[in-house]
Design a protein around this motif. Sequence first.
Motif, short mmCIF file in Angstrom:
data_model
loop_
_atom_site.label_atom_id
_atom_site.label_comp_id
_atom_site.label_asym_id
_atom_site.label_seq_id
_atom_site.Cartn_x
_atom_site.Cartn_y
_atom_site.Cartn_z
N ALA A 181 58.37 32.23 22.80
CA ALA A 181 57.69 32.83 21.66
C ALA A 181 57.78 31.94 20.43
CB ALA A 181 58.28 34.21 21.35
N ALA A 182 58.92 31.30 20.25
CA ALA A 182 59.14 30.55 19.01
C ALA A 182 58.59 29.14 19.08
CB ALA A 182 60.64 30.51 18.71
N ALA A 183 58.50 28.58 20.28
CA ALA A 183 58.24 27.14 20.40
C ALA A 183 56.92 26.67 19.79
CB ALA A 183 58.32 26.72 21.87
N PRO A 184 55.78 27.34 20.09
CA PRO A 184 54.52 26.73 19.64
C PRO A 184 54.44 26.52 18.13
CG PRO A 184 54.11 28.49 21.21
CD PRO A 184 55.56 28.57 20.84
N ALA A 185 55.00 27.44 17.36
CA ALA A 185 54.84 27.36 15.91
C ALA A 185 55.92 26.52 15.24
CB ALA A 185 54.84 28.77 15.32
N ARG A 186 56.94 26.11 15.99
CA ARG A 186 58.08 25.45 15.36
C ARG A 186 58.40 24.14 16.07
NH1 ARG A 186 58.63 30.69 15.65
NH2 ARG A 186 58.82 31.89 13.72
N PRO A 187 57.95 23.04 15.47
CA PRO A 187 58.11 21.74 16.14
C PRO A 187 59.55 21.43 16.54
CG PRO A 187 56.66 21.54 14.24
CD PRO A 187 57.21 22.93 14.22
N GLN A 188 60.54 21.80 15.69
CA GLN A 188 61.92 21.50 16.07
C GLN A 188 62.30 22.21 17.37
OE1 GLN A 188 61.15 22.58 13.02
NE2 GLN A 188 62.32 21.51 11.44
N LEU A 189 61.89 23.47 17.49
CA LEU A 189 62.23 24.19 18.70
C LEU A 189 61.46 23.65 19.89
CD1 LEU A 189 64.01 26.32 19.87
CD2 LEU A 189 62.22 27.99 19.49
N ALA A 190 60.23 23.18 19.66
CA ALA A 190 59.48 22.56 20.75
C ALA A 190 60.27 21.37 21.29
CB ALA A 190 58.10 22.13 20.26
N GLN A 191 60.93 20.61 20.37
CA GLN A 191 61.75 19.49 20.84
C GLN A 191 62.95 19.98 21.65
OE1 GLN A 191 62.71 17.18 17.36
NE2 GLN A 191 60.56 16.78 16.91
N VAL A 192 63.50 21.11 21.23
CA VAL A 192 64.63 21.69 21.98
C VAL A 192 64.16 22.05 23.39
CG1 VAL A 192 66.15 23.68 22.14
CG2 VAL A 192 65.83 22.53 19.94
N GLU A 226 72.72 34.98 22.74
CA GLU A 226 72.57 36.42 22.50
C GLU A 226 71.79 36.67 21.21
OE1 GLU A 226 76.95 37.36 24.39
OE2 GLU A 226 76.50 38.13 22.37
N LEU A 227 72.14 35.91 20.16
CA LEU A 227 71.45 36.10 18.88
C LEU A 227 69.98 35.71 18.97
CD1 LEU A 227 74.31 34.92 16.55
CD2 LEU A 227 73.15 37.13 16.39
N LEU A 228 69.72 34.64 19.71
CA LEU A 228 68.32 34.24 19.90
C LEU A 228 67.54 35.36 20.58
CD1 LEU A 228 66.09 31.97 19.91
CD2 LEU A 228 66.89 31.43 22.22
N ALA A 247 53.33 35.75 20.69
CA ALA A 247 53.55 37.17 20.44
C ALA A 247 53.70 37.98 21.73
CB ALA A 247 52.38 37.72 19.62
N ALA A 248 53.12 37.51 22.81
CA ALA A 248 53.00 38.34 24.00
C ALA A 248 54.33 38.83 24.59
CB ALA A 248 52.18 37.61 25.06
#
Lengths: 194, 194
Positions: free
Chosen positions: A110-121, A24-26, B111-112
Amino acid sequence: MTTPQRRSTGGPRQAAAIFAATLELLADKGYDGLTMESVAARSGVNKTTLYRWWPAKDALLAAALTDSDLLSFPMPDTGSLRGDLLALAHAIAELLTAESTAPIATAVLAAAPARPQLAQVGAAFFAERLGREQPVFERAVARGELDASCDPAAIMDLLAGAIWFRLLLRGQPLTPEYLARAVDLVVDGLPGAS
Amino acid sequence: MTTPQRRSTGGPRQAAAIFAATLELLADKGYDGLTMESVAARSGVNKTTLYRWWPAKDALLAAALTDSDLLSFPMPDTGSLRGDLLALAHAIAELLTAESTAPIATAVLAAAPARPQLAQVGAAFFAERLGREQPVFERAVARGELDASCDPAAIMDLLAGAIWFRLLLRGQPLTPEYLARAVDLVVDGLPGAS
């Protein structure tokens, strides 16, 4: 919410509430707004308990995405590869458009491309999902519908990729007709192409 | 940078510098950090000039994405549908991974979903791109390689979607072997499936 299924990572007995609060927070605040503090506050679980199970928010988010019932769907077994792929296409489209899940999927995107840790998630989530889809392809091989040499990941890239691309990049609706045609293209290839 | 090609929206003579500044700022600061003021400062073009041509940053961004030479690539004409699709797959993969363009593509992607105006920008970009890809499919129909009933958008959803999904969601590399296999799957369908 049903009893939490602690499928891969273990976790405290309040896992279902913690995972729900995390997702929910995400969806509400985005990846940057998601913190262990805010999860503790929203779920009513002590922050110390959270840190006992997950060393940081990426680990918690990975567990929430993988183990939450919210993003899971029953794997189809319709008796044919085409039928199973169509059921998967509808399940993916539902996750990307339903009010309860669309904000989560798009927040991860939205968050994945700029944040390597989230890309791993994300990579871990899709790897786990692919593992759960594997029986669809094993049964198709056993039925003689599919060569054993086929790579299920490449097939799911086409099907899931088309659905994500159509909705989120091209901005077009996912109609039942579109999903059926996409599955037919994946299974049959291009009509007229030899 | 070559002479600006003012293909669809017109614009001032400094268009190339303005579009370059717009896309650099998008890549550096994200959509929220992109402003008419910052484009004016970086491009050295008066803000009044910017507003004379584009009423707001979404219009400017749409023009930059569509008309900048940075994101364009020559449409292939290899003599076969398979060859053209393979060339398109390589061009898309290059845009998503090259140092000069990857941050732009991922910034738009990031962003999209949360910003309807930018979603419209993305939709317009992919609609324009699809129009430029159309001859690939018209020639394939003329050569007898493809049924005229085929929908180029659905075909490109599979191919482009697989490439975006593989790289940005699954976090896997886009090898030449992967791209060749993806094109073969799109053209031929699943091996063993009737």
